[in-house]
Motif scaffolding. Sequence first.
Motif, PDB file in Angstrom:
ATOM      1  N   ASP A 162       0.832  -1.150   0.113  1.00 10.06           N
ATOM      2  CA  ASP A 162       0.090  -0.049  -0.121  1.00 10.06           C
ATOM      3  C   ASP A 162       0.807   1.122   0.030  1.00 10.06           C
ATOM      4  O   ASP A 162       0.537   2.434  -0.739  1.00 10.06           O
ATOM      5  N   ARG A 163       2.039   0.987   0.683  1.00 11.34           N
ATOM      6  CA  ARG A 163       2.847   2.323   0.669  1.00 11.34           C
ATOM      7  C   ARG A 163       3.628   2.657  -0.663  1.00 11.34           C
ATOM      8  O   ARG A 163       3.593   3.750  -1.089  1.00 11.34           O
ATOM      9  N   ASP A 164       3.860   1.504  -1.170  1.00 13.16           N
ATOM     10  CA  ASP A 164       4.470   1.711  -2.478  1.00 13.16           C
ATOM     11  C   ASP A 164       3.662   2.454  -3.389  1.00 13.16           C
ATOM     12  O   ASP A 164       3.897   3.395  -4.120  1.00 13.16           O
TER      13      ASP A 164
ATOM     14  N   TYR B  48       5.863  10.427   5.102  1.00  9.80           N
ATOM     15  CA  TYR B  48       4.551   9.818   4.438  1.00  9.80           C
ATOM     16  C   TYR B  48       4.002   8.670   5.411  1.00  9.80           C
ATOM     17  O   TYR B  48       5.154   8.135   5.746  1.00  9.80           O
ATOM     18  N   ASP B  49       2.767   8.262   5.152  1.00  6.42           N
ATOM     19  CA  ASP B  49       2.323   7.144   5.611  1.00  6.42           C
ATOM     20  C   ASP B  49       0.917   6.707   5.228  1.00  6.42           C
ATOM     21  O   ASP B  49       0.392   7.653   4.785  1.00  6.42           O
ATOM     22  N   VAL B  50       0.794   5.310   5.289  1.00  9.75           N
ATOM     23  CA  VAL B  50      -0.415   5.086   4.942  1.00  9.75           C
ATOM     24  C   VAL B  50      -0.970   4.006   6.003  1.00  9.75           C
ATOM     25  O   VAL B  50      -0.169   3.049   6.566  1.00  9.75           O
ATOM     26  N   LEU B  51      -2.414   4.123   6.399  1.00 12.48           N
ATOM     27  CA  LEU B  51      -2.848   3.325   7.221  1.00 12.48           C
ATOM     28  C   LEU B  51      -4.173   3.041   6.930  1.00 12.48           C
ATOM     29  O   LEU B  51      -5.204   4.096   6.894  1.00 12.48           O
ATOM     30  N   GLY B  52      -4.278   1.786   6.514  1.00 16.31           N
ATOM     31  CA  GLY B  52      -5.856   1.341   6.014  1.00 16.31           C
ATOM     32  C   GLY B  52      -6.029   2.174   4.875  1.00 16.31           C
ATOM     33  O   GLY B  52      -5.402   2.392   3.808  1.00 16.31           O
TER      34      GLY B  52
ATOM     35  N   MET C 248      -6.489   5.604   4.895  1.00 17.34           N
ATOM     36  CA  MET C 248      -6.054   7.114   5.226  1.00 17.34           C
ATOM     37  C   MET C 248      -4.545   7.073   4.926  1.00 17.34           C
ATOM     38  O   MET C 248      -3.670   6.251   5.161  1.00 17.34           O
ATOM     39  N   ALA C 249      -4.071   8.342   4.397  1.00 11.08           N
ATOM     40  CA  ALA C 249      -2.760   8.378   4.258  1.00 11.08           C
ATOM     41  C   ALA C 249      -2.408  10.142   4.548  1.00 11.08           C
ATOM     42  O   ALA C 249      -3.403  10.659   4.499  1.00 11.08           O
ATOM     43  N   TYR C 250      -1.194  10.354   4.517  1.00 16.62           N
ATOM     44  CA  TYR C 250      -0.568  11.768   4.689  1.00 16.62           C
ATOM     45  C   TYR C 250       0.528  11.984   3.950  1.00 16.62           C
ATOM     46  O   TYR C 250       1.415  10.751   3.631  1.00 16.62           O
ATOM     47  N   THR C 251       0.962  13.111   3.566  1.00 20.72           N
ATOM     48  CA  THR C 251       2.393  13.688   2.887  1.00 20.72           C
ATOM     49  C   THR C 251       2.603  14.904   3.773  1.00 20.72           C
ATOM     50  O   THR C 251       1.661  15.574   3.972  1.00 20.72           O
ATOM     51  N   ALA C 252       3.912  15.063   4.032  1.00 21.85           N
ATOM     52  CA  ALA C 252       4.503  16.334   4.495  1.00 21.85           C
ATOM     53  C   ALA C 252       5.697  16.475   3.812  1.00 21.85           C
ATOM     54  O   ALA C 252       6.559  15.618   3.462  1.00 21.85           O
ATOM     55  N   GLY C 253       5.852  17.564   3.383  1.00 20.79           N
ATOM     56  CA  GLY C 253       7.099  18.068   2.546  1.00 20.79           C
ATOM     57  C   GLY C 253       7.249  19.603   2.226  1.00 20.79           C
ATOM     58  O   GLY C 253       6.199  20.461   2.559  1.00 20.79           O
ATOM     59  N   LEU C 254       8.153  20.047   1.259  1.00 22.92           N
ATOM     60  CA  LEU C 254       8.461  21.177   0.696  1.00 22.92           C
ATOM     61  C   LEU C 254       8.026  21.158  -0.741  1.00 22.92           C
ATOM     62  O   LEU C 254       8.699  20.387  -1.434  1.00 22.92           O
ATOM     63  N   GLU C 255       7.225  22.186  -1.106  1.00 22.42           N
ATOM     64  CA  GLU C 255       6.954  22.351  -2.286  1.00 22.42           C
ATOM     65  C   GLU C 255       7.865  23.605  -2.885  1.00 22.42           C
ATOM     66  O   GLU C 255       7.747  24.633  -2.604  1.00 22.42           O
TER      67      GLU C 255
ATOM     68  N   ALA D 128       4.000  21.926   2.867  1.00 25.17           N
ATOM     69  CA  ALA D 128       2.733  21.346   2.522  1.00 25.17           C
ATOM     70  C   ALA D 128       2.501  20.192   3.278  1.00 25.17           C
ATOM     71  O   ALA D 128       3.300  19.308   3.250  1.00 25.17           O
ATOM     72  N   THR D 129       1.167  20.089   4.075  1.00 23.79           N
ATOM     73  CA  THR D 129       0.757  18.792   4.394  1.00 23.79           C
ATOM     74  C   THR D 129      -0.371  18.390   4.037  1.00 23.79           C
ATOM     75  O   THR D 129      -1.173  19.256   4.139  1.00 23.79           O
ATOM     76  N   GLN D 130      -0.601  16.951   3.536  1.00 27.30           N
ATOM     77  CA  GLN D 130      -1.841  16.812   3.010  1.00 27.30           C
ATOM     78  C   GLN D 130      -2.331  15.634   3.423  1.00 27.30           C
ATOM     79  O   GLN D 130      -1.636  14.512   4.057  1.00 27.30           O
TER      80      GLN D 130
END
Length: 132
Positions: free
Chosen positions: A3-5, A79-83, A85-92, A109-111
């Motif tokens: 799922d993460r990949d 980033y992570d995926v849990l079931g 739901m997922a999130y990313t955090a980084g710099l644009e 940016a965090t999404q």
Amino acid sequence: MSDRDDFLAWVRTALYEAELALHNGNAAPRRALWSRNEPVSVLGAWRNANGQQELDKLFAALGKSFSDCTSYGFELQAYDVLGDMAYTAGLEHTSASVDGQPRTYTLRATQVYRREDGEWRVVHRHGDTVTE
């Protein structure tokens, strides 16, 4: 693939391409990746939105503001995926014209994402300008 990949591949292709299109004045690919289910929200670097109508107005305004992107990169920091739901955090890191004026800037940016009918959809974005 895990799922993460799978999620990371989506972030690096579809999501990246949608953000690049937005910075060239086309908001449609970004809007297509956002959920049509409530709740959705943006706490943006320039403007906020809560709910589908405000999101549509925000993305339309951003599409009209941006043009001539010469560089866009997303520096993924976590980033992570849990079931479903997922999130990313980084710099644009972006170089594009904003209202006709060339600008170069970096946003934090965090999404947050929700898997809906087997597809990842963005449900929340927080972005702010890096000042240091």
